[in-house]
Design a protein around this motif. Structure first.
Motif, PDB file in Angstrom:
ATOM      1  N   VAL A   1      -5.867 -14.746  -3.586  1.00  0.00           N
ATOM      2  CA  VAL A   1      -6.397 -15.922  -3.938  1.00  0.00           C
ATOM      3  C   VAL A   1      -5.911 -16.702  -2.653  1.00  0.00           C
ATOM      4  CG1 VAL A   1      -6.218 -17.806  -5.206  1.00  0.00           C
ATOM      5  CG2 VAL A   1      -6.212 -15.711  -6.710  1.00  0.00           C
ATOM      6  N   PRO A   2      -7.207 -17.159  -1.723  1.00  0.00           N
ATOM      7  CA  PRO A   2      -8.084 -16.434  -2.236  1.00  0.00           C
ATOM      8  C   PRO A   2      -8.560 -15.402  -1.647  1.00  0.00           C
ATOM      9  CG  PRO A   2      -7.705 -17.998   0.369  1.00  0.00           C
ATOM     10  CD  PRO A   2      -6.675 -18.057  -0.268  1.00  0.00           C
ATOM     11  N   ALA A   3      -9.694 -14.979  -2.063  1.00  0.00           N
ATOM     12  CA  ALA A   3     -10.524 -13.309  -1.459  1.00  0.00           C
ATOM     13  C   ALA A   3      -9.496 -13.095  -0.065  1.00  0.00           C
ATOM     14  CB  ALA A   3     -11.092 -12.574  -2.189  1.00  0.00           C
ATOM     15  N   TYR A   4      -9.128 -12.198   0.108  1.00  0.00           N
ATOM     16  CA  TYR A   4      -9.026 -10.925   1.496  1.00  0.00           C
ATOM     17  C   TYR A   4      -9.644  -9.648   1.234  1.00  0.00           C
ATOM     18  CZ  TYR A   4      -4.836  -9.407   0.317  1.00  0.00           C
ATOM     19  OH  TYR A   4      -3.771  -8.602  -0.112  1.00  0.00           O
ATOM     20  N   ILE A   5     -10.122  -8.445   2.060  1.00  0.00           N
ATOM     21  CA  ILE A   5     -10.801  -7.293   2.163  1.00  0.00           C
ATOM     22  C   ILE A   5      -9.930  -6.550   2.454  1.00  0.00           C
ATOM     23  CG2 ILE A   5     -12.129  -5.501   3.478  1.00  0.00           C
ATOM     24  CD1 ILE A   5     -13.993  -7.886   4.255  1.00  0.00           C
ATOM     25  N   VAL A   6      -9.891  -5.876   1.728  1.00  0.00           N
ATOM     26  CA  VAL A   6      -8.794  -4.840   1.616  1.00  0.00           C
ATOM     27  C   VAL A   6      -8.991  -3.128   1.549  1.00  0.00           C
ATOM     28  CG1 VAL A   6      -6.935  -5.614  -0.395  1.00  0.00           C
ATOM     29  CG2 VAL A   6      -8.793  -3.928  -1.008  1.00  0.00           C
ATOM     30  N   ARG A   7     -10.496  -3.514   2.030  1.00  0.00           N
ATOM     31  CA  ARG A   7     -11.101  -1.565   1.963  1.00  0.00           C
ATOM     32  C   ARG A   7     -12.454  -1.793   1.990  1.00  0.00           C
ATOM     33  NH1 ARG A   7     -10.236   3.156   1.066  1.00  0.00           N
ATOM     34  NH2 ARG A   7      -7.849   3.008  -0.182  1.00  0.00           N
ATOM     35  N   ARG A   8     -12.961  -1.183   3.483  1.00  0.00           N
ATOM     36  CA  ARG A   8     -13.835  -1.538   4.210  1.00  0.00           C
ATOM     37  C   ARG A   8     -14.792  -0.549   4.480  1.00  0.00           C
ATOM     38  NH1 ARG A   8     -17.307  -5.083   7.703  1.00  0.00           N
ATOM     39  NH2 ARG A   8     -15.693  -6.741   7.143  1.00  0.00           N
ATOM     40  N   ASP A   9     -15.752   0.010   3.855  1.00  0.00           N
ATOM     41  CA  ASP A   9     -16.426   1.451   4.453  1.00  0.00           C
ATOM     42  C   ASP A   9     -15.755   2.724   3.432  1.00  0.00           C
ATOM     43  OD1 ASP A   9     -19.179   0.500   5.377  1.00  0.00           O
ATOM     44  OD2 ASP A   9     -17.591  -0.172   6.459  1.00  0.00           O
ATOM     45  N   GLY A  10     -14.858   2.621   3.218  1.00  0.00           N
ATOM     46  CA  GLY A  10     -13.595   3.687   2.355  1.00  0.00           C
ATOM     47  C   GLY A  10     -12.291   3.525   3.642  1.00  0.00           C
ATOM     48  N   ILE A  11     -12.837   2.464   3.801  1.00  0.00           N
ATOM     49  CA  ILE A  11     -11.255   2.166   5.250  1.00  0.00           C
ATOM     50  C   ILE A  11     -10.112   0.662   4.151  1.00  0.00           C
ATOM     51  CG2 ILE A  11     -10.155   2.465   7.393  1.00  0.00           C
ATOM     52  CD1 ILE A  11     -13.078   3.587   8.853  1.00  0.00           C
ATOM     53  N   LYS A  12      -9.110   1.664   4.815  1.00  0.00           N
ATOM     54  CA  LYS A  12      -8.109   0.217   4.318  1.00  0.00           C
ATOM     55  C   LYS A  12      -7.902  -0.346   5.537  1.00  0.00           C
ATOM     56  CE  LYS A  12      -3.398   0.119   1.981  1.00  0.00           C
ATOM     57  NZ  LYS A  12      -2.132   0.915   1.381  1.00  0.00           N
ATOM     58  N   VAL A  13      -8.058  -1.415   5.178  1.00  0.00           N
ATOM     59  CA  VAL A  13      -7.734  -2.774   5.922  1.00  0.00           C
ATOM     60  C   VAL A  13      -7.789  -3.862   5.552  1.00  0.00           C
ATOM     61  CG1 VAL A  13     -10.100  -1.785   7.481  1.00  0.00           C
ATOM     62  CG2 VAL A  13     -10.517  -3.480   5.582  1.00  0.00           C
ATOM     63  N   LYS A  14      -7.022  -4.556   6.263  1.00  0.00           N
ATOM     64  CA  LYS A  14      -6.552  -6.460   5.904  1.00  0.00           C
ATOM     65  C   LYS A  14      -7.484  -7.333   6.513  1.00  0.00           C
ATOM     66  CE  LYS A  14      -3.100  -9.267   4.165  1.00  0.00           C
ATOM     67  NZ  LYS A  14      -1.143  -9.232   4.253  1.00  0.00           N
ATOM     68  N   GLU A  15      -8.162  -8.095   5.953  1.00  0.00           N
ATOM     69  CA  GLU A  15      -9.854  -8.953   6.347  1.00  0.00           C
ATOM     70  C   GLU A  15      -9.478  -9.631   5.944  1.00  0.00           C
ATOM     71  OE1 GLU A  15     -12.890  -6.497   7.756  1.00  0.00           O
ATOM     72  OE2 GLU A  15     -12.202  -4.447   9.181  1.00  0.00           O
ATOM     73  N   GLN A  16      -9.894 -11.053   6.985  1.00  0.00           N
ATOM     74  CA  GLN A  16      -9.882 -12.444   6.369  1.00  0.00           C
ATOM     75  C   GLN A  16     -11.598 -12.510   6.031  1.00  0.00           C
ATOM     76  OE1 GLN A  16      -7.751 -13.863   4.395  1.00  0.00           O
ATOM     77  NE2 GLN A  16      -6.003 -12.426   5.421  1.00  0.00           N
ATOM     78  N   LEU A  17     -11.681 -13.103   5.042  1.00  0.00           N
ATOM     79  CA  LEU A  17     -13.068 -13.115   4.303  1.00  0.00           C
ATOM     80  C   LEU A  17     -13.895 -14.423   5.671  1.00  0.00           C
ATOM     81  CD1 LEU A  17     -13.354 -13.058   0.625  1.00  0.00           C
ATOM     82  CD2 LEU A  17     -14.784 -11.240   2.775  1.00  0.00           C
ATOM     83  N   ILE A  18     -15.270 -14.361   6.142  1.00  0.00           N
ATOM     84  CA  ILE A  18     -15.122 -15.526   7.453  1.00  0.00           C
ATOM     85  C   ILE A  18     -16.486 -16.422   6.129  1.00  0.00           C
ATOM     86  CG2 ILE A  18     -16.585 -15.690   8.867  1.00  0.00           C
ATOM     87  CD1 ILE A  18     -15.575 -13.360  10.265  1.00  0.00           C
TER      88      ILE A  18
END
Length: 207
Positions: free
Chosen positions: A190-207
């Protein structure tokens, strides 16, 4: 003895639910309803995948009030006669009272993991999506969400406003999504952010 009683009760319930097939017979959305049935059987009771679709349809209608919500939604789409018939059937065959589906267009295979306190008010929803309990997919002054194909929304999550949830996205339990989510991602928080993209673990904010 106990198993016999359970099976007997289930059989009676299915017999009593059989008249709901009348709606299916007159529906313009038979193909979509059958795809709904197959998705539900796969997720809720795959032991019955070998049964005929119409048998599984009666089974689902007899067991899951949430499925009836979807069934009624399909029947009434662009069909005034179906809308009138539904009002009659709803008296005897209750739907889940705390599940509200108000989307303009929902692809086949929508699966609801318990319909308790769930609001689905999207501009559109793709195919084979899954929504858990206490989820809100709702609008704000800017508009309503667009949900892609194969999207899963976890219990208690919120997807609000004119955002796009792209294909193959998983929204974690209790996440709050107020920005677009790209395809093939898992989002949490909260707010949501990315923890996995294309099967790879990441930590990215949504744009």
């Amino acid at each position: 003895m106990r198993n016999f009683i359970i099976k007997f009760a289930q059989a009676i319930r299915q017999i009593l639910s059989a008249p709901m097939l009348i709606l299916f017979i007159f529906s313009k959305n038979k193909e979509v309803i059958i795809l709904d049935v197959r998705q539900w059987i796969k997720k809720a009771d795959n032991m019955k995948e070998s049964s005929p679709d119409w048998v599984n349809l009666i089974y689902l209608l007899s067991i899951y009030p949430e499925f009836r919500n979807i069934y009624y939604y399909r029947i009434k789409q662009d069909d005034p006669i179906g809308f009138v018939l539904i009002q009659i059937f709803k008296i005897l065959y209750k739907q889940c009272p705390s599940l509200f589906i108000e989307s303009d267009n929902i692809g086949s295979g929508l699966f609801l993991k318990h319909g308790f306190s769930t609001i689905i008010s999207a501009e559109s929803i793709g195919e084979n999506c899954s929504v858990s309990q206490q989820v809100t997919v709702g609008y704000n002054t800017k508009g309503r969400p667009i949900i892609g194909n194969n999207v899963s929304i976890g219990a208690g999550a919120k997807v609000i406003g004119k955002v796009t949830i792209d294909d193959n996205v998983k929204v974690g339990a209790n996440a709050v999504v107020v920005k677009n989510v790209p395809k093939n991602c898992v989002v949490v928080g909260v707010p949501a952010y990315i923890v996995r993209r294309d099967g790879i673990k990441v930590k990215e904010q949504l744009i």
